[in-house]
Each structure stands twice: as structure tokens, then as C-alpha cells.
Design a protein around this motif. Sequence first.
Motif, PDB file in Angstrom:
ATOM      1  N   LEU A 234     -67.187 -74.182  40.761  1.00  0.00           N
ATOM      2  CA  LEU A 234     -66.141 -74.098  41.769  1.00  0.00           C
ATOM      3  C   LEU A 234     -66.284 -75.252  42.748  1.00  0.00           C
ATOM      4  O   LEU A 234     -67.378 -75.503  43.263  1.00  0.00           O
ATOM      5  CB  LEU A 234     -66.232 -72.776  42.525  1.00  0.00           C
ATOM      6  N   ALA A 235     -65.168 -75.932  42.991  1.00  0.00           N
ATOM      7  CA  ALA A 235     -65.135 -77.002  43.991  1.00  0.00           C
ATOM      8  C   ALA A 235     -64.082 -76.650  45.024  1.00  0.00           C
ATOM      9  O   ALA A 235     -62.947 -76.299  44.677  1.00  0.00           O
ATOM     10  CB  ALA A 235     -64.808 -78.342  43.321  1.00  0.00           C
ATOM     11  N   LEU A 236     -64.422 -76.731  46.296  1.00  0.00           N
ATOM     12  CA  LEU A 236     -63.514 -76.315  47.373  1.00  0.00           C
ATOM     13  C   LEU A 236     -62.222 -77.135  47.336  1.00  0.00           C
ATOM     14  O   LEU A 236     -62.250 -78.361  47.330  1.00  0.00           O
ATOM     15  CB  LEU A 236     -64.197 -76.475  48.723  1.00  0.00           C
ATOM     16  N   GLU A 237     -61.087 -76.438  47.320  1.00  0.00           N
ATOM     17  CA  GLU A 237     -59.780 -77.073  47.311  1.00  0.00           C
ATOM     18  C   GLU A 237     -59.067 -76.892  48.641  1.00  0.00           C
ATOM     19  O   GLU A 237     -58.468 -77.824  49.169  1.00  0.00           O
ATOM     20  CB  GLU A 237     -58.940 -76.491  46.174  1.00  0.00           C
TER      21      GLU A 237
ATOM     22  N   PRO B 186     -70.659 -75.504  45.664  1.00  0.00           N
ATOM     23  CA  PRO B 186     -70.666 -75.706  44.207  1.00  0.00           C
ATOM     24  C   PRO B 186     -71.584 -74.690  43.542  1.00  0.00           C
ATOM     25  O   PRO B 186     -72.737 -74.513  43.934  1.00  0.00           O
ATOM     26  CB  PRO B 186     -71.216 -77.124  44.055  1.00  0.00           C
TER      27      PRO B 186
ATOM     28  N   SER C 147     -61.231 -68.671  50.445  1.00  0.00           N
ATOM     29  CA  SER C 147     -60.894 -70.075  50.207  1.00  0.00           C
ATOM     30  C   SER C 147     -60.325 -70.229  48.802  1.00  0.00           C
ATOM     31  O   SER C 147     -60.460 -69.336  47.950  1.00  0.00           O
ATOM     32  CB  SER C 147     -62.135 -70.956  50.348  1.00  0.00           C
TER      33      SER C 147
ATOM     34  N   LYS D 230     -65.217 -67.489  51.360  1.00  0.00           N
ATOM     35  CA  LYS D 230     -65.570 -68.777  51.943  1.00  0.00           C
ATOM     36  C   LYS D 230     -67.053 -69.073  51.758  1.00  0.00           C
ATOM     37  O   LYS D 230     -67.872 -68.167  51.635  1.00  0.00           O
ATOM     38  CB  LYS D 230     -65.252 -68.780  53.439  1.00  0.00           C
TER      39      LYS D 230
ATOM     40  N   GLN E 248     -63.570 -62.498  42.803  1.00  0.00           N
ATOM     41  CA  GLN E 248     -63.002 -63.760  42.323  1.00  0.00           C
ATOM     42  C   GLN E 248     -61.938 -63.517  41.251  1.00  0.00           C
ATOM     43  O   GLN E 248     -61.747 -64.327  40.339  1.00  0.00           O
ATOM     44  CB  GLN E 248     -64.113 -64.646  41.745  1.00  0.00           C
TER      45      GLN E 248
ATOM     46  N   TYR F 154     -60.592 -72.463  45.385  1.00  0.00           N
ATOM     47  CA  TYR F 154     -61.515 -73.349  44.692  1.00  0.00           C
ATOM     48  C   TYR F 154     -60.880 -73.857  43.403  1.00  0.00           C
ATOM     49  O   TYR F 154     -60.201 -73.102  42.701  1.00  0.00           O
ATOM     50  CB  TYR F 154     -62.812 -72.622  44.347  1.00  0.00           C
ATOM     51  N   ARG F 155     -61.117 -75.125  43.119  1.00  0.00           N
ATOM     52  CA  ARG F 155     -60.703 -75.700  41.842  1.00  0.00           C
ATOM     53  C   ARG F 155     -61.819 -75.458  40.830  1.00  0.00           C
ATOM     54  O   ARG F 155     -62.999 -75.598  41.146  1.00  0.00           O
ATOM     55  CB  ARG F 155     -60.440 -77.192  41.987  1.00  0.00           C
TER      56      ARG F 155
END
Length: 368
Positions: A140-143, A204, A125, A200, A91, A127-128
Amino acid sequence: MMSCEKSLLKGARLITMPEHELRMWLEAQTWPDLRARLEGTTDLVAYDHPYGFVVCRLREDEIEGWQIRLHLWPSRGEMERVMARRGTLDQQVHAHGWRILSTVLIGSIEESRYVVSPCESSETSLYRVESDYGSGTSRLALEAPAVGVRLASRSERGAHSGVIEIPRGEYHSSASLVAPSLTLVATELRGGSSFVVAPKGLGPMIVNARRPVLDLAEQFAYFDEQYSAGVGDKWAAFVFIVDDSSGKVLLVRSSRRPELWQPVGGRQEPGDLSPIRTVVREVDEEVGLSIAPDSLHPLLQQPRDVGDGKVFFWLTTVSDVSSLRLQESEILEARWVDVGDLGAYPMYQGSLVALPHLFGAMQRRTSN
């Protein structure tokens, strides 16, 4: 470069600081400067970052619109072991929602910059990062479900590389090149969302649970040794320059400590064989005046209040100040000050201790 003014807050004392002076301040700092500030800080915030380094937030000295931090980087191998243990090794590519100004104090940092773009076949992926600032955690929230990463550039920076800027939204990663390293960082408080590239399917998850630093004193001691063994200086030397015609004393305000005034001088540099040579060189560089070594009247030598070794003070008089010119990269302002007003200026403790010796020497010269 932005022209809007920033402000340095030192206790109740507010000093305006344009951004170009902030950059000068960052570049002028050394480990002894920051070490002295840390020792006087009662509310230091320090934590182990999940990406393998230690963050120390300097809350006592705040620059309006910016947060000042020290980043203590372990060796590359240790950093990777920490990230592997905490599940963050994959990350590292990320983009902040704010600008960062950074300079290396000790060691060297490898800086990598990337281009991130949609890629359906990718296994990573975007992530925001959603932060709970007060609790020291972020999720982490998928963007974007599938993005590819391409290395755009990779460079090494060290203690003489100056200040670099990492723009808002630029994807990058940083790591010590080999050995432990130390960086000074200003992060802009205004900003938007930050993003990180990660495998991926993470869903959350809390990725930035801060952990206490259990060995901060030992880490500071390590960098003390590295500074002394490497770029460390052994003395500092200053001279109170008196204008023969007016009797006023020259004080300067430097980018290293813009909230303080001081006589002209500085630290030992390579090639300085004695404190006298240091002060003669500094006077020429900082204010463009030429002084002869035999014109220096010794006032005081004592242990330094910043760094190891001793600090030396002299008195000299000059009859021609027409060649006075300031070193723009280091000196922000110079003033000829009446002797009776010197005590009203905020100074380093060492300079304050030297003032009675200056007053005595000037009185003896007058009486003679």
C-alpha cells in the motif's frame, strides 16, 4: 457492451469470442463444468486471498484479454475471522484498475458499492496498491491522506442473478451473505492502478502475501455436496437429429463450451420427470423443432463425463426443418453435417463414444 473480439484459447485451439459471448459463457457455466476443467488442469494456481476467500486461477483455458478465476467464499463469520487474523478486516472497500465480470454458481453474495471522496475529518486514507505480480505480493502506498466513505447501494445476488459487471475504478466490497458461496469471475487484464480504503498511518506494508491453500480438495468436496443437494441435476439427455431429405445430422455449438460441438440436448431441469422429457424440452427450446417421444430411437446411456448421473443419447429423424430457430441466449451456431464428417468435429467425450452407435443405427435403418 464492447464490440471488440476476444479469443478463447484451449490448448493450441483458438476460438474467437466477442465479449457478449464471454458473458454468455460465464452465465452458462455450472459447478460440474468447472469441476471437470479443474480436474484436468496440471498448473492450477490457488491461494488464500488476504481478504478471506480462496482464488483459483484457471490457466489452462485463457480468454485473450481476460483472466478466469473461481472465488471460493467461506461463511461470513469465517471470512471476517480470517481478515481479523491477517489485519485486513478494515480494508474491504476497494476499487480495481480493471473491469470485472462475475456470476454466482452456488450460494449468494452481498455486493456493496460506495462513493469515496476527500474528507479532512476522516480517520481513513486512500492507498494505491502496488503489486509484484510474479511474487504474489502487493504493498500500500498513500494516495490521499483523508477520505470518507458513503454506502451507495447494497444488493444480494445468487445463482440466478446472471452476470454483473464491476466497472474499473468503482469502489465496492463483496462477501458471502451467510453460507459458503462460489463465484466465477473474469478480470480484464488491461487496466490501471487499484486503490483501497484503510486506516490512516499504515505506511508501506505488504498486504497481499498469498498463502497456499491446504484444504482445497475438502473445499471442492463441500461444493460438490451443495450442488447435489441444491440445484444439482441427475441426468443429461441428447438427440442426434437427422434431416430426412439430406441425411445430414444437426450439431450445435453452445455458450457453455463454445469450443465444442454436440447434438441437441442438455441437463435435467426442475419439472423434467424423465430423460425423454428433458430432451424433448431441450430440442424445442434450443432449435425450435418439435419431436414426438415415440420418434426417439435409443442409442446409448452411460456415466456422464461432466456431473453425476447418466447421459442418454437418442436418434430421431425430421422431415420439416423450416421451423429451425436458435435460442440466442444459449446456442451460438448450428450446422447440418454429413455423417462421414462428424468425427472431425471436437465434441464432449460422451458424444464421441455415442457416434459408433449412431452410425450403426443409421446403417440399419438404411438397410431396412
